[in-house]
Write a protein that holds these residues in place. Structure first.
Motif, PDB file in Angstrom:
ATOM      1  N   SER A  51       0.834  -1.189   0.000  1.00 34.60           N
ATOM      2  CA  SER A  51       0.000   0.000   0.000  1.00 34.60           C
ATOM      3  C   SER A  51       0.869   1.239   0.000  1.00 34.60           C
ATOM      4  O   SER A  51       1.607   1.489   0.935  1.00 34.60           O
ATOM      5  CB  SER A  51      -0.898   0.010   1.247  1.00 34.60           C
ATOM      6  OG  SER A  51      -1.669   1.202   1.280  1.00 34.60           O
ATOM      7  N   SER A  52       0.852   2.021  -1.065  1.00 32.69           N
ATOM      8  CA  SER A  52       1.683   3.213  -1.189  1.00 32.69           C
ATOM      9  C   SER A  52       0.897   4.439  -0.755  1.00 32.69           C
ATOM     10  O   SER A  52      -0.323   4.432  -0.662  1.00 32.69           O
ATOM     11  CB  SER A  52       2.136   3.391  -2.642  1.00 32.69           C
ATOM     12  OG  SER A  52       1.014   3.560  -3.477  1.00 32.69           O
ATOM     13  N   LYS A  53       1.628   5.507  -0.466  1.00 37.69           N
ATOM     14  CA  LYS A  53       0.983   6.764  -0.144  1.00 37.69           C
ATOM     15  C   LYS A  53       0.198   7.223  -1.361  1.00 37.69           C
ATOM     16  O   LYS A  53       0.657   7.099  -2.492  1.00 37.69           O
ATOM     17  CB  LYS A  53       2.038   7.797   0.243  1.00 37.69           C
ATOM     18  CG  LYS A  53       2.769   7.467   1.539  1.00 37.69           C
ATOM     19  CD  LYS A  53       3.788   8.540   1.885  1.00 37.69           C
ATOM     20  CE  LYS A  53       4.516   8.199   3.173  1.00 37.69           C
ATOM     21  NZ  LYS A  53       5.549   9.220   3.517  1.00 37.69           N
ATOM     22  N   ASN A  54      -0.938   7.784  -1.123  1.00 37.67           N
ATOM     23  CA  ASN A  54      -1.817   8.138  -2.228  1.00 37.67           C
ATOM     24  C   ASN A  54      -1.403   9.457  -2.873  1.00 37.67           C
ATOM     25  O   ASN A  54      -2.162  10.429  -2.902  1.00 37.67           O
ATOM     26  CB  ASN A  54      -3.263   8.217  -1.722  1.00 37.67           C
ATOM     27  CG  ASN A  54      -4.253   8.317  -2.865  1.00 37.67           C
ATOM     28  OD1 ASN A  54      -3.965   7.848  -3.960  1.00 37.67           O
ATOM     29  ND2 ASN A  54      -5.394   8.917  -2.623  1.00 37.67           N
ATOM     30  N   TRP A  55      -0.167   9.474  -3.383  1.00 32.22           N
ATOM     31  CA  TRP A  55       0.321  10.664  -4.076  1.00 32.22           C
ATOM     32  C   TRP A  55      -0.356  10.810  -5.433  1.00 32.22           C
ATOM     33  O   TRP A  55      -0.630  11.910  -5.897  1.00 32.22           O
ATOM     34  CB  TRP A  55       1.839  10.601  -4.259  1.00 32.22           C
ATOM     35  CG  TRP A  55       2.427  11.863  -4.807  1.00 32.22           C
ATOM     36  CD1 TRP A  55       2.855  12.945  -4.099  1.00 32.22           C
ATOM     37  CD2 TRP A  55       2.647  12.182  -6.188  1.00 32.22           C
ATOM     38  NE1 TRP A  55       3.326  13.920  -4.949  1.00 32.22           N
ATOM     39  CE2 TRP A  55       3.205  13.482  -6.240  1.00 32.22           C
ATOM     40  CE3 TRP A  55       2.418  11.509  -7.389  1.00 32.22           C
ATOM     41  CZ2 TRP A  55       3.548  14.106  -7.434  1.00 32.22           C
ATOM     42  CZ3 TRP A  55       2.761  12.123  -8.586  1.00 32.22           C
ATOM     43  CH2 TRP A  55       3.318  13.408  -8.600  1.00 32.22           C
ATOM     44  N   VAL A  56      -0.611   9.673  -6.090  1.00 30.28           N
ATOM     45  CA  VAL A  56      -1.149   9.693  -7.449  1.00 30.28           C
ATOM     46  C   VAL A  56      -2.666   9.853  -7.391  1.00 30.28           C
ATOM     47  O   VAL A  56      -3.420   8.884  -7.367  1.00 30.28           O
ATOM     48  CB  VAL A  56      -0.761   8.426  -8.228  1.00 30.28           C
ATOM     49  CG1 VAL A  56      -1.264   8.530  -9.666  1.00 30.28           C
ATOM     50  CG2 VAL A  56       0.746   8.228  -8.209  1.00 30.28           C
ATOM     51  N   THR A  57      -3.107  11.098  -7.387  1.00 27.25           N
ATOM     52  CA  THR A  57      -4.530  11.402  -7.458  1.00 27.25           C
ATOM     53  C   THR A  57      -4.989  11.257  -8.906  1.00 27.25           C
ATOM     54  O   THR A  57      -4.186  11.054  -9.825  1.00 27.25           O
ATOM     55  CB  THR A  57      -4.792  12.833  -6.978  1.00 27.25           C
ATOM     56  OG1 THR A  57      -4.086  13.737  -7.855  1.00 27.25           O
ATOM     57  CG2 THR A  57      -4.306  13.031  -5.558  1.00 27.25           C
ATOM     58  N   GLU A  58      -6.284  11.387  -9.125  1.00 28.09           N
ATOM     59  CA  GLU A  58      -6.815  11.296 -10.493  1.00 28.09           C
ATOM     60  C   GLU A  58      -6.208  12.377 -11.372  1.00 28.09           C
ATOM     61  O   GLU A  58      -5.872  12.130 -12.536  1.00 28.09           O
ATOM     62  CB  GLU A  58      -8.340  11.424 -10.459  1.00 28.09           C
ATOM     63  CG  GLU A  58      -8.994  11.204 -11.813  1.00 28.09           C
ATOM     64  CD  GLU A  58     -10.513  11.187 -11.724  1.00 28.09           C
ATOM     65  OE1 GLU A  58     -11.163  11.371 -12.765  1.00 28.09           O
ATOM     66  OE2 GLU A  58     -11.042  10.982 -10.609  1.00 28.09           O
ATOM     67  N   GLU A  59      -6.045  13.579 -10.826  1.00 22.84           N
ATOM     68  CA  GLU A  59      -5.466  14.676 -11.602  1.00 22.84           C
ATOM     69  C   GLU A  59      -4.002  14.415 -11.927  1.00 22.84           C
ATOM     70  O   GLU A  59      -3.551  14.660 -13.054  1.00 22.84           O
ATOM     71  CB  GLU A  59      -5.590  15.981 -10.802  1.00 22.84           C
ATOM     72  CG  GLU A  59      -5.055  17.208 -11.541  1.00 22.84           C
ATOM     73  CD  GLU A  59      -5.219  18.484 -10.723  1.00 22.84           C
ATOM     74  OE1 GLU A  59      -4.770  19.537 -11.193  1.00 22.84           O
ATOM     75  OE2 GLU A  59      -5.806  18.406  -9.623  1.00 22.84           O
ATOM     76  N   ARG A  60      -3.260  13.888 -10.956  1.00 17.32           N
ATOM     77  CA  ARG A  60      -1.850  13.590 -11.201  1.00 17.32           C
ATOM     78  C   ARG A  60      -1.671  12.416 -12.141  1.00 17.32           C
ATOM     79  O   ARG A  60      -0.669  12.316 -12.842  1.00 17.32           O
ATOM     80  CB  ARG A  60      -1.143  13.338  -9.869  1.00 17.32           C
ATOM     81  CG  ARG A  60      -0.908  14.629  -9.077  1.00 17.32           C
ATOM     82  CD  ARG A  60      -0.419  14.357  -7.677  1.00 17.32           C
ATOM     83  NE  ARG A  60      -0.110  15.597  -6.977  1.00 17.32           N
ATOM     84  CZ  ARG A  60       0.094  15.677  -5.675  1.00 17.32           C
ATOM     85  NH1 ARG A  60      -0.002  14.577  -4.918  1.00 17.32           N
ATOM     86  NH2 ARG A  60       0.386  16.828  -5.119  1.00 17.32           N
ATOM     87  N   GLN A  61      -2.650  11.486 -12.149  1.00 17.48           N
ATOM     88  CA  GLN A  61      -2.590  10.376 -13.100  1.00 17.48           C
ATOM     89  C   GLN A  61      -2.650  10.891 -14.521  1.00 17.48           C
ATOM     90  O   GLN A  61      -1.918  10.421 -15.408  1.00 17.48           O
ATOM     91  CB  GLN A  61      -3.751   9.409 -12.849  1.00 17.48           C
ATOM     92  CG  GLN A  61      -3.732   8.174 -13.757  1.00 17.48           C
ATOM     93  CD  GLN A  61      -2.600   7.241 -13.402  1.00 17.48           C
ATOM     94  OE1 GLN A  61      -2.554   6.715 -12.295  1.00 17.48           O
ATOM     95  NE2 GLN A  61      -1.677   7.029 -14.333  1.00 17.48           N
ATOM     96  N   VAL A  62      -3.493  11.888 -14.776  1.00 13.52           N
ATOM     97  CA  VAL A  62      -3.557  12.519 -16.095  1.00 13.52           C
ATOM     98  C   VAL A  62      -2.217  13.142 -16.436  1.00 13.52           C
ATOM     99  O   VAL A  62      -1.733  13.044 -17.571  1.00 13.52           O
ATOM    100  CB  VAL A  62      -4.676  13.589 -16.133  1.00 13.52           C
ATOM    101  CG1 VAL A  62      -4.628  14.375 -17.445  1.00 13.52           C
ATOM    102  CG2 VAL A  62      -6.042  12.929 -15.965  1.00 13.52           C
TER     103      VAL A  62
END
Length: 284
Positions: free
Chosen positions: A41-52
Motif C-alpha cells: 500500500s503506497s501513499k496516495n500521491w497519485v490522485t486522479e489529476e496527477r494520473q492525467v
C-alpha cells in the motif's frame, strides 16, 4: 510466467481474494508475485489529476525523449495541462525517466552503491548472448499504472524475460534477471543504468555469481541503452496507446500477446526483416 502485480486499484484483477480453490498465497505463487507485493500500500500521491499528468508526460516523452523538465512544462501547456517544474520533476522520478542529453541524473540512485563503467562504447556486437540489457518503464492503464521490466539481447533484439510490478525495486528487477538466466543461460556483458534497483547488492550479486561483466550507462545518457529504449517506444505505440488496457490482468495478457508477437512474428528491418527469435536461435 513473468512476475506481475498491480496498484491497489488493479491488483484484485490478478488475485481473487474469494477464490475457493486457491488461497491468496497459492495465487501469488502461480502469478510469481510476493504476498508483500500483493498487500503493498503506497501513499496516495497519485490522485486522479496527477494520473492525467503522468500519462501526458509519458506520451510526450515517448515521442520526445530529449525533453528536460523545463521544456516538458511547455509541452504540457500545449495539451492544456498545467504543472510546475517541481511536480514535473517528481513525475519524472515516478516514471523512471530522464532527458537523453548529458545532465544531472534524475534516475533514483543510491550513493552507497558502487557504479560500474560503461563497457559498450565502440564494442562490435556480433553474436547472441554477447550483451544483454535491462530497464524499467511506466505503463499506464485506464486507472492506475504499473512498471514493466524487461531483459533484451542486443544482437537479436529478442526479449528474454519480462515482468510487471507496482514498484521498481531491486527484488523485482532481480527476479526478471534470474528468469532470463534460467531460461537462456548467461551473457558475457550485462548493461543497465545507474538506478538503485540495478546497483543494489541483490541484483549485482546475481551477475557476479554468474561471472557476468557489469556495464552501466553514463549519467544522463539514456541512449547508452538504446535498444531497450526503442523497445519501450515500440510497445507503447503499438499496444499500450492503442488498446488502452483497463485492469492489471488485461495489461498482463496484452503484454504477453504483444511480446510473443514481437519476438516470434514481427520482422525487424535492422535484422533483414527476420524475427528476433529466429536471429537469436540461429546465433545462440
Amino acid at each position: 510466467m513473468a512476475e506481475n502485480g498491480g496498484s491497489m486499484k488493479t491488483k484484485r484483477f490478478l488475485v481473487e481474494a474469494d477464490n475457493k480453490e486457491l488461497s491468496i498465497c497459492q495465487q501469488c505463487i502461480l502469478l510469481s508475485i510476493s504476498r508483500s507485493g500483493f498487500y503493498y500500500s503506497s501513499k496516495n500521491w497519485v490522485t486522479e489529476e496527477r494520473q492525467v499528468l503522468l500519462d501526458s508526460i509519458d506520451e510526450i516523452y515517448t515521442d520526445q525523449p530529449y525533453l528536460g523538465t523545463r521544456r516538458m512544462v511547455q509541452e504540457l501547456l500545449k495539451k492544456g495541462v498545467v504543472a510546475g517544474r517541481k511536480i514535473v520533476r517528481k513525475c519524472y522520478q515516478i516514471l523512471n525517466i530522464e532527458a537523453i542529453y548529458p545532465k544531472p541524473s534524475l534516475t533514483i540512485s543510491n550513493k552507497d552503491h558502487f557504479k560500474y563503467p560503461y563497457l559498450l562504447r565502440g564494442l562490435k556486437i556480433d553474436r547472441a548472448n554477447q550483451v544483454w540489457s535491462t530497464d524499467i518503464t511506466y505503463i499506464r492503464m485506464e486507472k492506475g499504472f504499473m512498471y514493466l521490466c524487461a531483459v533484451i539481447d542486443w544482437y537479436s533484439r529478442r526479449v528474454l524475460s519480462w515482468g510487471l510490478s507496482n514498484t521498481h525495486d531491486s527484488d523485482f528487477t532481480t527476479s526478471v534477471l534470474e528468469k532470463a538466466i534460467h531460461s537462456f543461460g548467461t551473457p558475457e556483458i550485462f548493461n543497465t543504468d545507474q538506478g538503485s534497483e540495478f546497483t543494489a547488492s541483490t541484483f549485482i550479486d546475481v551477475l557476479k555469481a554468474n561471472n557476468i561483466s557489469i556495464s552501466m550507462d553514463g549519467k544522463g545518457r539514456a541512449l547508452d541503452n538504446i535498444f531497450i529504449e526503442r523497445f519501450w517506444r515500440t510497445i507503447k505505440y503499438e499496444y499500450v496507446y492503442v488498446d488502452h488496457p483497463e485492469t492489471g490482468k488485461e495489461l498482463f495478457d496484452g503484454l504477453s500477446a504483444y511480446i510473443e508477437k514481437y519476438n516470434m512474428k514481427r520482422g525487424h528491418q535492422s535484422l533483414g526483416y527476420k524475427t528476433p527469435d529466429k536471429v537469436y536461435r540461429q546465433a545462440a
